[in-house]
Scaffold this motif. Structure first.
Motif, PDB file in Angstrom:
ATOM      1  N   ASP A 106       0.819  -1.223   0.000  1.00 49.95           N
ATOM      2  CA  ASP A 106       0.000   0.000   0.000  1.00 49.95           C
ATOM      3  C   ASP A 106       0.847   1.265   0.000  1.00 49.95           C
ATOM      4  O   ASP A 106       0.378   2.326  -0.434  1.00 49.95           O
ATOM      5  CB  ASP A 106      -0.939   0.011   1.214  1.00 49.95           C
ATOM      6  CG  ASP A 106      -2.005  -1.073   1.131  1.00 49.95           C
ATOM      7  OD1 ASP A 106      -2.285  -1.524   0.000  1.00 49.95           O
ATOM      8  OD2 ASP A 106      -2.529  -1.473   2.186  1.00 49.95           O
ATOM      9  N   ASP A 107       2.098   1.156   0.469  1.00 49.36           N
ATOM     10  CA  ASP A 107       2.974   2.333   0.548  1.00 49.36           C
ATOM     11  C   ASP A 107       3.825   2.522  -0.705  1.00 49.36           C
ATOM     12  O   ASP A 107       4.542   3.518  -0.824  1.00 49.36           O
ATOM     13  CB  ASP A 107       3.898   2.214   1.771  1.00 49.36           C
ATOM     14  CG  ASP A 107       3.118   2.185   3.073  1.00 49.36           C
ATOM     15  OD1 ASP A 107       2.046   2.822   3.126  1.00 49.36           O
ATOM     16  OD2 ASP A 107       3.577   1.520   4.030  1.00 49.36           O
ATOM     17  N   ILE A 108       3.746   1.572  -1.633  1.00 49.68           N
ATOM     18  CA  ILE A 108       4.539   1.648  -2.861  1.00 49.68           C
ATOM     19  C   ILE A 108       3.636   2.091  -4.009  1.00 49.68           C
ATOM     20  O   ILE A 108       2.740   1.355  -4.424  1.00 49.68           O
ATOM     21  CB  ILE A 108       5.198   0.294  -3.183  1.00 49.68           C
ATOM     22  CG1 ILE A 108       6.125  -0.131  -2.038  1.00 49.68           C
ATOM     23  CG2 ILE A 108       5.976   0.371  -4.490  1.00 49.68           C
ATOM     24  CD1 ILE A 108       6.733  -1.510  -2.223  1.00 49.68           C
ATOM     25  N   GLU A 109       3.864   3.282  -4.531  1.00 48.53           N
ATOM     26  CA  GLU A 109       3.021   3.829  -5.587  1.00 48.53           C
ATOM     27  C   GLU A 109       3.450   3.373  -6.978  1.00 48.53           C
ATOM     28  O   GLU A 109       2.620   3.235  -7.864  1.00 48.53           O
ATOM     29  CB  GLU A 109       3.034   5.361  -5.529  1.00 48.53           C
ATOM     30  CG  GLU A 109       2.451   5.937  -4.240  1.00 48.53           C
ATOM     31  CD  GLU A 109       2.460   7.453  -4.248  1.00 48.53           C
ATOM     32  OE1 GLU A 109       2.920   8.048  -5.251  1.00 48.53           O
ATOM     33  OE2 GLU A 109       2.014   8.041  -3.246  1.00 48.53           O
ATOM     34  N   ASP A 110       4.729   3.161  -7.181  1.00 48.03           N
ATOM     35  CA  ASP A 110       5.229   2.821  -8.510  1.00 48.03           C
ATOM     36  C   ASP A 110       4.760   1.419  -8.927  1.00 48.03           C
ATOM     37  O   ASP A 110       5.037   0.429  -8.248  1.00 48.03           O
ATOM     38  CB  ASP A 110       6.757   2.880  -8.512  1.00 48.03           C
ATOM     39  CG  ASP A 110       7.334   2.714  -9.903  1.00 48.03           C
ATOM     40  OD1 ASP A 110       7.454   1.564 -10.362  1.00 48.03           O
ATOM     41  OD2 ASP A 110       7.653   3.741 -10.544  1.00 48.03           O
TER      42      ASP A 110
END
Length: 274
Positions: A106-110
């Protein structure tokens, strides 16, 4: 994540401003009006659009504005933060196992990083992950090249249509030598179409094409580093070794920024322990 690249609009604005300033400094407002010719504009723009429609498919033409906008955006990835992310993921994977990385998704946007981490979580071998991710890079390069070709061709065609406008203006002028009043307007068409085509090519289209090519190279380089990080996490590589391997790609300001981040982290840990 992408942000605005202000250098592109600044460069175009400066270019047009200097051209306008040069005209105004010599001829004033009246002289500036002499450089505005609707017929020349129609020849260059109309011919340019026609050439692109003939050269490319409808699906590619639709990509023109989206590709054009890419020159005004930049990738917001920061290498030092990217390295710290993979070091953190590596530490967590060695401590709690690869499945524990699902909590980090959830904290990784890429999307590219997410895909690689998910492949690692699914137990895919490092060689297979490398093949899959590199295939995606190849597809991205081909897509970027097809889009960039639109801008590049526009840069090639614009001066050619400027020359065609010059020939039209000369023919009109030579056919009306008996009418002195028509010589000026026809000569203006002859010269201004070349000016319009050259300015569009050398101030807008060709620099944009080069910038898009550089952006593609930078993105490929970044994705290769991401693959190294993902495989390091998947293989259970020592976080410190992975950090050293990835930090070797840092140069200049990025290296100094990373060193400052590491120094600040060490100082913070010492203060906490004290």
């Amino acid at each position: 994540m992408k942000t605005r690249d202000i250098l592109t609009p600044i460069g175009i604005t400066i270019g047009f401003f200097m051209i306008a300033l040069a005209i105004l400094s010599n001829g004033g407002r009246e002289g500036f009006v002499n450089f505005v010719d609707i017929a020349s504009f129609f020849i260059v723009i109309g011919g340019l659009v026609g050439s692109l429609l003939i050269n490319f498919k409808k699906e590619q033409i639709r990509l023109f504005w989206s590709v054009f906008r890419e020159a005004f955006r930049k990738n917001d990835h920061k290498m030092p933060e990217l390295i710290r992310l993979f070091v953190r993921l590596s530490e967590q994977a060695r401590k709690d196992g690869l499945l524990a990385l699902e909590n980090e998704m959830d904290d990784i946007e890429d999307a590219f990083i997410r895909k690689g981490i998910l492949l690692a979580i699914d137990g895919i071998e490092a060689e297979v992950i490398n093949d899959i991710m590199n295939a995606e890079i190849t597809a991205m390069e081909e897509k970027h090249d097809r889009g960039r070709m639109l801008i590049e061709k526009a840069g090639e065609y614009a001066p050619a249509w400027g020359m065609i406008g010059t020939l039209i203006g000369l023919v009109l002028m030579l056919n009306n030598l008996s009418d002195p009043a028509s010589l000026g307007p026809n000569m203006a068409v002859a010269l201004l179409t070349t000016l319009y085509g050259s300015v569009l090519a050398n101030l807008v289209f060709l620099p944009m094409s080069s910038k898009l090519a550089i952006k593609t190279e930078e993105e490929v380089f970044l994705k290769q580093i991401i693959i190294e990080g993902i495989i390091g996490v998947q293989s259970g590589q020592n976080p410190r070794i992975l950090e050293e391997k990835l930090s070797a790609f840092l140069i200049g300001d990025e290296l100094r920024t990373y060193e400052e981040m590491e120094t600040a982290q060490v100082v913070g840990e010492n203060v906490y322990e004290a």
